[in-house]
Motif scaffolding. Sequence first.
Motif, mmCIF file in Angstrom:
data_model
loop_
_atom_site.group_PDB
_atom_site.id
_atom_site.type_symbol
_atom_site.label_atom_id
_atom_site.label_comp_id
_atom_site.label_asym_id
_atom_site.label_seq_id
_atom_site.Cartn_x
_atom_site.Cartn_y
_atom_site.Cartn_z
ATOM 1 N N CYS A 459 0.943 -1.334 -0.013
ATOM 2 C CA CYS A 459 -0.079 -0.015 -0.003
ATOM 3 C C CYS A 459 0.864 1.249 0.022
ATOM 4 O O CYS A 459 1.925 1.420 0.876
ATOM 5 C CB CYS A 459 -0.896 -0.024 1.258
ATOM 6 S SG CYS A 459 -1.951 1.595 1.330
ATOM 7 N N HIS A 461 0.276 4.108 0.906
ATOM 8 C CA HIS A 461 0.010 5.032 2.136
ATOM 9 C C HIS A 461 0.495 4.415 3.484
ATOM 10 O O HIS A 461 0.763 5.217 4.385
ATOM 11 C CB HIS A 461 -1.442 5.531 2.066
ATOM 12 C CG HIS A 461 -2.257 5.685 0.834
ATOM 13 N ND1 HIS A 461 -1.707 7.031 0.422
ATOM 14 C CD2 HIS A 461 -2.881 5.165 0.070
ATOM 15 C CE1 HIS A 461 -2.312 7.360 -0.762
ATOM 16 N NE2 HIS A 461 -2.965 6.254 -1.013
ATOM 17 N N CYS A 462 0.375 3.126 3.481
ATOM 18 C CA CYS A 462 0.343 2.471 4.869
ATOM 19 C C CYS A 462 1.608 1.526 5.013
ATOM 20 O O CYS A 462 2.043 1.128 5.950
ATOM 21 C CB CYS A 462 -0.843 1.599 5.107
ATOM 22 S SG CYS A 462 -2.289 2.632 4.952
ATOM 23 N N CYS A 476 -5.977 -2.828 0.929
ATOM 24 C CA CYS A 476 -5.043 -2.575 2.215
ATOM 25 C C CYS A 476 -6.011 -2.424 3.426
ATOM 26 O O CYS A 476 -7.154 -2.236 3.488
ATOM 27 C CB CYS A 476 -4.522 -0.929 2.273
ATOM 28 S SG CYS A 476 -3.784 -0.414 3.744
ATOM 29 N N CYS A 479 -6.162 1.272 5.296
ATOM 30 C CA CYS A 479 -6.930 2.355 4.789
ATOM 31 C C CYS A 479 -7.982 2.110 3.636
ATOM 32 O O CYS A 479 -8.510 3.107 3.127
ATOM 33 C CB CYS A 479 -5.724 3.308 4.333
ATOM 34 S SG CYS A 479 -4.956 2.881 2.832
ATOM 35 N N TYR A 481 -7.041 1.193 0.721
ATOM 36 C CA TYR A 481 -6.720 1.404 -0.723
ATOM 37 C C TYR A 481 -6.740 0.005 -1.457
ATOM 38 O O TYR A 481 -6.729 -0.922 -0.990
ATOM 39 C CB TYR A 481 -5.297 1.812 -0.567
ATOM 40 C CG TYR A 481 -4.601 1.833 -1.838
ATOM 41 C CD1 TYR A 481 -4.732 3.047 -2.646
ATOM 42 C CD2 TYR A 481 -3.972 0.967 -2.232
ATOM 43 C CE1 TYR A 481 -3.971 3.254 -3.758
ATOM 44 C CE2 TYR A 481 -3.062 0.960 -3.353
ATOM 45 C CZ TYR A 481 -3.177 2.092 -4.110
ATOM 46 O OH TYR A 481 -2.563 2.110 -5.426
HETATM 47 ZN ZN ZN Z 1 -3.313 1.676 3.441
#
Ligand code: ZN
Length: 740
Positions: A459, A461-462, A476, A479, A481
């Motif tokens: 992911c 973002h994470c 994900c 979050c 995603y």
């Molecule tokens: Zn994420």
Amino acid sequence: MEKLYADIIVDITHEKLDRSFQYRIPEKLREDLMPGMVVTVPFGRGDRRIQGYVVGITDRAACPPEKMKEILEVQMEAGSVESRLIALAAWMRDMYGSTMIQALKTVLPVKQKVRQKEKKSLRLLLAEEEAQEKLAFYKKKHQKARERLLEALMDAEEIPMEFVTGKLHVSLEAVRALERQQILECVRRIEYRSPICLEGDTGYRLRLNAEQQAVADRIIGEWEQREHPVYLIHGVTGSGKTEIYMELIAHAIGRGEQAIVLIPEIALTYQTVMRFYRRFGDRIAIMNSRLSKGERYDQLQKAREGLVDVMIGPRSALFAPFPNLGLIVMDEEHEEAYQSEASPRYHAREAAIRRAEIEGARVVLGSATPSVDAYFRAKRGDYTLFTIEKRAKESRLPEVEVADMRRELQQGNRSILSGALRRRLGEVLERREQAMLFLNRRGYAGFLSCRACGQAVRCPHCDVSLSLHNNGRLVCHYCGYEIRKPERCPSCGSSFLRSFRIGTQQAEELVQKEFPEARILRMDLDTTREKDGHQKILEKFASQEADILIGTQMIVKGHDFPKVTLVGVLAADLSLHGGDYRCGERTFQLLTQAAGRAGRDELPGHVVIQTYDPENYSIRAAADQDYKSFYEQEILFRRLGGYPPAEGMLMIHGSASSQEHLALAMDYLKKFVEALAKSGQVQILGPVDERVAKINDVYRKVIYVKHREQKILVMIKNKVEQYIEMNEGYHTVAIQYDMQ
Ligand code: ZN
Ligand code: ADP
Ligand code: ZN
């Protein structure tokens, strides 16, 4: 110190008021006012009278005293349940470092703006004769509605309002008119929303066997003699711990005391609840995370008002506002869910022990696989230890064998099932018994990784691997995603992308292929998403509508299926390599619990543990069902590595949306702690990225501080808190603490 000013927290339901306000203490209250008291104070422009909690008393004014308002009166003396819970919150704040308001919100039942459901019904006020006269009068006047209502009221003691306005077609105005004339009265009762519907016989009770009785006798015998005792019952699965708890609860109730029973949500099954219900009837209340805010508040209110004696639930049930708490039971004491993830990051065991101290209650911890922390303390003499090594019913512990998957592969077996497990499954199906297959993962195929470069798809973002779902999408789990499964590796472009480890759904398909006749049920987060999904699957399995239940750790906790004679652990290694110091402990616990599911009734049980690492001591000890040998090796490892409980550990977690700010802030923090620790034997590690280094675009780092004595760590934490409060630079960085 002169008691001049009080720090008061008002209305904790408002996020905006997340701070304390100072009030002048009037002359007449100076003697008696204490932290923990509930007071009435004027608030806001209109000087609205509201309730506040005294959290501190001082002689130093935070603003010009003439501008300060004055406390009006004391609503509740210290010594009430509230004030004892506030004292608990103050301890939490000190121990785990949070704001006072966060701590208060954790322990106090937050008043929700939910209307309590009121049930109205009508009752006749007239004597028979008067009523007959009135009835005749209505008949003469052709007042049909009133006639109907009066007739109904004469027949029954009380009739529900819905019935009057519904079936009887009587208008509210007519009801009001009769009420004014004092012909009838309206009765209002608050109806507590009950989250569960239980019925059946109650008062059920087993006769304890000698071992159980000895434990109960000792605890009951010490009830009045010892101050703040803590007991740890180490009893194999099925040794009858729950029966001991119930005996102790009955004793508490007999003394007019109440009891809290903490059970991890995942083990809080219908079966468990029913056992408590059969013994205590509706004197029990249940909490779980699926309750609405209103239901939750009602449950707590029942505790306060003495309508129940026993509160059963996960972590938060610990704060049930019982007026005379006598006992706190913590079942499955080793469960990770007892650790709070939100600030204050308290551990329910420590908080339970603290609450029991405040209340003069006792704590009973129970587990088949005690946490290394608790066992360490029991051996040190902090807790009284009981060990029960045999099951209460005449059933033997299962036989366990370990299947070496490396050898299977060498011998050309590429299946998910080792030869041993396949053979035993076949036998179980033939004998029409049942099997459980356990996989410590969720989702379809775990993650997707590249065979050329070894990278997993992650992911953005994470910084966690994305989970491959059966619809071909990668998701994900932090979050949300989501992308389509890529054709090529995002790192190197190779097309050698494949799902690496296997998930429950894939396991189901593979097992089904090997045993086409078998009826298979699957239990994981996907199949239990719908309401009561969990329950439905378990019921189906219990009524033998399936031969095999495949699932994640959800299936290994607390369920009792007499026909299950085989438990297979598909990949014991999955929980072994998670990268923190507790992986060995977690693996041992999971495997032992899984094994405990086999052969719980008359039929003998078998367990097959599949692993690529059969020499590992956690796996070996679990196979031998030998807690003590596991503990000896584990505590050695903790001592060598300086991990808890051999040493205390303080974790300082930092998070920020700016990576640079976070790095800078954490580096400074480390220097600050180093300067503090110069004299003592304090070890400082980090700052390092957390295991999940980024969640929802927020970066996370952690510093580990280790020392033999926890009180040194508490002192360091306090200094760090002060430092952060005074330092402008930390406004963009959120800091939380974990104390272990
Ligand atoms: Zn994420
Ligand atoms: P634990 O909580 O230690 O896993 P339980 O209390 O659930 O153990 O007991 C396991 C099983 O043994 C249950 O079915 C329970 O009804 C039964 N049992 C427990 N104690 C007794 C007893 N004294 N006599 C008969 N059966 C018992
Ligand atoms: Zn690649």
